[in-house]
Design a protein around this motif. Structure first.
Motif, PDB file in Angstrom:
ATOM      1  N   LEU A   1       0.852  -1.183   0.000  1.00 13.44           N
ATOM      2  CA  LEU A   1       0.000   0.000   0.000  1.00 13.44           C
ATOM      3  C   LEU A   1       0.894   1.240   0.000  1.00 13.44           C
ATOM      4  CD1 LEU A   1      -2.733  -0.988   2.626  1.00 13.44           C
ATOM      5  CD2 LEU A   1      -2.902  -1.056   0.139  1.00 13.44           C
ATOM      6  N   THR A   2       0.757   2.039  -1.030  1.00 10.30           N
ATOM      7  CA  THR A   2       1.568   3.250  -1.165  1.00 10.30           C
ATOM      8  C   THR A   2       0.800   4.447  -0.612  1.00 10.30           C
ATOM      9  OG1 THR A   2       2.670   2.373  -3.122  1.00 10.30           O
ATOM     10  CG2 THR A   2       2.792   4.756  -2.768  1.00 10.30           C
ATOM     11  N   VAL A   3       1.444   5.162   0.301  1.00  8.98           N
ATOM     12  CA  VAL A   3       0.838   6.321   0.949  1.00  8.98           C
ATOM     13  C   VAL A   3       1.600   7.581   0.551  1.00  8.98           C
ATOM     14  CG1 VAL A   3       0.201   7.377   3.155  1.00  8.98           C
ATOM     15  CG2 VAL A   3       0.207   4.868   2.925  1.00  8.98           C
ATOM     16  N   TRP A   4       0.873   8.563   0.056  1.00  8.30           N
ATOM     17  CA  TRP A   4       1.478   9.855  -0.264  1.00  8.30           C
ATOM     18  C   TRP A   4       1.126  10.868   0.818  1.00  8.30           C
ATOM     19  CZ3 TRP A   4       1.245  11.768  -6.030  1.00  8.30           C
ATOM     20  CH2 TRP A   4       2.042  10.914  -6.829  1.00  8.30           C
ATOM     21  N   ASP A   5       2.109  11.637   1.238  1.00  4.72           N
ATOM     22  CA  ASP A   5       1.868  12.746   2.160  1.00  4.72           C
ATOM     23  C   ASP A   5       3.061  13.683   2.119  1.00  4.72           C
ATOM     24  OD1 ASP A   5       3.933  11.728   3.896  1.00  4.72           O
ATOM     25  OD2 ASP A   5       2.482  10.336   4.767  1.00  4.72           O
ATOM     26  N   TRP A   6       3.048  14.682   2.985  1.00  7.89           N
ATOM     27  CA  TRP A   6       4.189  15.594   3.082  1.00  7.89           C
ATOM     28  C   TRP A   6       4.740  15.604   4.511  1.00  7.89           C
ATOM     29  CZ3 TRP A   6      -0.886  16.966   2.280  1.00  7.89           C
ATOM     30  CH2 TRP A   6      -1.528  17.609   3.344  1.00  7.89           C
ATOM     31  N   LYS A   7       4.377  14.587   5.312  1.00 12.63           N
ATOM     32  CA  LYS A   7       4.743  14.610   6.724  1.00 12.63           C
ATOM     33  C   LYS A   7       5.526  13.392   7.204  1.00 12.63           C
ATOM     34  CE  LYS A   7       2.415  16.801   9.655  1.00 12.63           C
ATOM     35  NZ  LYS A   7       3.045  18.104   9.446  1.00 12.63           N
ATOM     36  N   SER A   8       5.426  12.270   6.526  1.00 15.53           N
ATOM     37  CA  SER A   8       5.968  11.020   7.071  1.00 15.53           C
ATOM     38  C   SER A   8       7.484  11.018   7.226  1.00 15.53           C
ATOM     39  CB  SER A   8       5.536   9.827   6.203  1.00 15.53           C
ATOM     40  OG  SER A   8       5.920  10.010   4.856  1.00 15.53           O
ATOM     41  N   GLY A   9       8.180  11.903   6.509  1.00 13.13           N
ATOM     42  CA  GLY A   9       9.633  11.953   6.633  1.00 13.13           C
ATOM     43  C   GLY A   9      10.136  12.947   7.656  1.00 13.13           C
ATOM     44  N   ASP A  10       9.211  13.617   8.332  1.00  9.58           N
ATOM     45  CA  ASP A  10       9.575  14.603   9.348  1.00  9.58           C
ATOM     46  C   ASP A  10       9.988  13.879  10.627  1.00  9.58           C
ATOM     47  OD1 ASP A  10       9.618  16.548  11.347  1.00  9.58           O
ATOM     48  OD2 ASP A  10       7.979  17.685  10.452  1.00  9.58           O
ATOM     49  N   PRO A  11      11.164  14.175  11.180  1.00 10.17           N
ATOM     50  CA  PRO A  11      11.617  13.488  12.405  1.00 10.17           C
ATOM     51  C   PRO A  11      10.641  13.610  13.575  1.00 10.17           C
ATOM     52  CG  PRO A  11      13.425  14.702  11.415  1.00 10.17           C
ATOM     53  CD  PRO A  11      12.193  15.101  10.666  1.00 10.17           C
ATOM     54  N   THR A  12       9.927  14.742  13.650  1.00 14.47           N
ATOM     55  CA  THR A  12       9.011  14.921  14.781  1.00 14.47           C
ATOM     56  C   THR A  12       7.779  14.019  14.685  1.00 14.47           C
ATOM     57  OG1 THR A  12       7.843  16.751  13.692  1.00 14.47           O
ATOM     58  CG2 THR A  12       9.709  17.318  15.107  1.00 14.47           C
ATOM     59  N   THR A  13       7.396  13.663  13.466  1.00 14.85           N
ATOM     60  CA  THR A  13       6.220  12.798  13.299  1.00 14.85           C
ATOM     61  C   THR A  13       6.603  11.336  13.073  1.00 14.85           C
ATOM     62  OG1 THR A  13       6.161  13.268  10.918  1.00 14.85           O
ATOM     63  CG2 THR A  13       4.804  14.669  12.351  1.00 14.85           C
ATOM     64  N   ALA A  14       7.895  11.055  12.963  1.00 19.71           N
ATOM     65  CA  ALA A  14       8.353   9.684  12.683  1.00 19.71           C
ATOM     66  C   ALA A  14       7.824   8.650  13.670  1.00 19.71           C
ATOM     67  CB  ALA A  14       9.881   9.650  12.642  1.00 19.71           C
ATOM     68  N   PRO A  15       7.805   8.918  14.985  1.00 16.48           N
ATOM     69  CA  PRO A  15       7.276   7.903  15.910  1.00 16.48           C
ATOM     70  C   PRO A  15       5.818   7.532  15.633  1.00 16.48           C
ATOM     71  CG  PRO A  15       8.518   9.573  17.097  1.00 16.48           C
ATOM     72  CD  PRO A  15       8.359  10.077  15.699  1.00 16.48           C
ATOM     73  N   TYR A  16       5.039   8.518  15.213  1.00 13.26           N
ATOM     74  CA  TYR A  16       3.626   8.266  14.867  1.00 13.26           C
ATOM     75  C   TYR A  16       3.522   7.356  13.651  1.00 13.26           C
ATOM     76  CZ  TYR A  16      -0.841   9.406  12.562  1.00 13.26           C
ATOM     77  OH  TYR A  16      -2.040   9.345  11.897  1.00 13.26           O
ATOM     78  N   TYR A  17       4.256   7.689  12.598  1.00 15.02           N
ATOM     79  CA  TYR A  17       4.188   6.887  11.373  1.00 15.02           C
ATOM     80  C   TYR A  17       4.780   5.493  11.574  1.00 15.02           C
ATOM     81  CZ  TYR A  17       2.364  10.792   8.767  1.00 15.02           C
ATOM     82  OH  TYR A  17       1.546  11.798   8.317  1.00 15.02           O
ATOM     83  N   ASP A  18       5.808   5.398  12.382  1.00 10.77           N
ATOM     84  CA  ASP A  18       6.377   4.080  12.694  1.00 10.77           C
ATOM     85  C   ASP A  18       5.344   3.204  13.397  1.00 10.77           C
ATOM     86  OD1 ASP A  18       8.771   4.865  11.604  1.00 10.77           O
ATOM     87  OD2 ASP A  18       9.762   5.262  13.531  1.00 10.77           O
ATOM     88  N   LYS A  19       4.578   3.815  14.287  1.00  5.89           N
ATOM     89  CA  LYS A  19       3.549   3.081  15.031  1.00  5.89           C
ATOM     90  C   LYS A  19       2.439   2.600  14.100  1.00  5.89           C
ATOM     91  CE  LYS A  19       1.060   1.842  18.694  1.00  5.89           C
ATOM     92  NZ  LYS A  19       1.375   0.577  19.425  1.00  5.89           N
TER      93      LYS A  19
END
Length: 426
Positions: A35-53
């Motif tokens: 599943l490919t997800v497009w966004d502009w936030k997933s590579g931000d270090p501050t949001t990384a823990p959220y996306y990893d989860k």
């Protein structure tokens, strides 16, 4: 007879085993997907823990499925998304801003009305991702809004009471005059892309328009040349002439040059966001929590509300593209972004104001965060959320020309009226 029974029993067992095997193969085939997800936030270090989860939990619950994040540049995001939509090829799940950015792309997104009943009451912000009939087309993951953050230390140096915030435009003008006299720039401003102008008119309009006028604006019936909106455009010009901003606003990027300037204490105020970037958590880290204040920008004209309300709305959300070949999985993934454990991390790591009302925010200690969180129960509309893309692009251009003197307020609102009328016909 015994032989017959044994044969029947064996045949039944073989048939059952074959059915299980076929079923397992079918399930494996259905679940084996990327599943490919497009966004502009997933590579931000501050949001990384959220996306990893989100990724870890979803892949664990769906063996054989891989979640692939593709972070696109924010300033080109909707152009790239438009190309993908036109080709019906690319992402399965996409991040969109609430309001016009989501609503203008509804034709390319899957209707989620019969898929989100289990999370509907727990998650807030659905209106900003809804079609004309109220059906949701994306799952909100944040509540977003605008607030003026200010540097209490610079207020003190200018002889201002850092605990007294402006309740009307005259009081805000007086604050800026005193800051200027003390040698401090009143507001940080970045308008290179026109975003500074968006934040200004949305902030100034939040408590200037009645709910009926807000609805008329959304429908394209309240013109830019109306007294209410024209007064805001005039204030945009006047504040520059009065020296509220440092020189070079049109060549300064809002994200993140404007905010870095504020964090360096080069100016006393900035119009920031409530959630996950350019917000209370970020400013606390640079200026110390006790030195960061927050208030609602008062309207240019008299407020239509008894108490100034924070402009806020559904922030960002994940939708599913109609061309995704994995509809059920993609819908499940879009919903998983709003799972409470992930949302809790989103709040704690990035300072995002979560759409999930089950998230525990009681332990937050930031004074400005407490003001923000306390404003969520009753907010005003976020005007630029409900402005057509065509108008927004033209306002960006006109806002820059107004600063350089290449146009006048009358000419600017007349041109914006034309674009608004054209957008309404579509």
């Amino acid at each position: 007879m015994k032989t017959t029974k044994r044969f029947l029993r064996t045949g039944t067992m073989l048939a059952a085993g074959l059915a299980i095997t076929i079923g397992s193969l079918g399930m494996a085939q259905a679940e084996d997907a990327t599943l490919t997800v497009w966004d502009w936030k997933s590579g931000d270090p501050t949001t990384a823990p959220y996306y990893d989860k989100v990724k870890a939990d979803f892949e664990a619950a769906h063996p054989g499925v891989t979640v692939k994040f593709v972070m696109q540049p924010h300033d080109q995001y909707y152009t790239l998304l438009g190309t993908a939509i036109a080709a019906s090829k690319g992402p399965d799940v996409v991040l969109v801003h609430g309001g016009s950015q989501a609503k203008e792309r509804i034709a390319a997104l899957t209707n989620l009305s019969d898929k989100v009943a289990d999370i509907k009451t727990r998650v807030a912000g659905w209106d900003e991702f809804a079609g004309p009939d109220g059906s949701p087309y994306a799952v909100p993951i944040s509540i977003q809004g605008l607030a003026v953050y200010y540097n209490k230390e610079l207020y003190k140096k200018a002889g201002l009471d850092p605990e007294k915030t402006p309740q009307n435009w005259a009081e805000l003008k007086e604050i800026c005059a005193k800051l200027k006299a003390a040698g401090t720039t009143c507001f940080a401003l970045g308008n290179k892309e026109g975003y500074g102008a968006d934040f200004f008119y949305s902030s100034a309009a939040a408590n200037a328009l009645t709910s009926a006028q807000q609805a008329a604006w959304t429908a394209g019936d309240l013109k830019w040349s109306s007294p209410e909106i024209k007064a805001i455009v005039q204030a945009w010009v006047d504040t520059q002439k009065d020296g509220w901003y440092a020189e070079g606003a049109n060549s300064t990027a809002k994200f993140m040059d404007e905010y870095q300037s504020f964090e360096r204490s080069e100016n006393a105020n900035t119009i920031g966001l409530l959630s996950d970037v350019a917000h209370w958590k970020e400013f606390d880290e640079f200026l110390e929590p006790e030195n960061v204040g927050v208030f609602v920008m008062p309207p240019v004209t008299a407020s239509v509300n008894e108490k100034l309300l924070m402009p806020l709305a559904g922030g960002i959300g994940y939708g599913v593209t109609k061309f995704s070949p994995h509809q059920d999985l993609a819908i499940a993934l879009a919903k998983s972004f709003a799972d409470t454990p992930a949302m809790q991390i989103f709040f704690e790591a990035a300072g995002a104001v979560p759409s999930d009302t089950a998230v525990d925010t009681s332990k937050v200690e930031s004074p400005s965060a407490k003001v923000v969180l306390g404003s969520l129960s009753n907010g005003a509309a976020l005007l630029h959320n409900n402005t057509s893309t065509a108008e927004t692009e033209e306002w960006h251009r006109q806002s820059q020309m107004l600063f350089t003197g290449e146009t006048t307020v009358d000419k600017a609102v007349a041109r914006l009226d034309e674009v608004q009328a054209q957008a309404k016909k579509k």
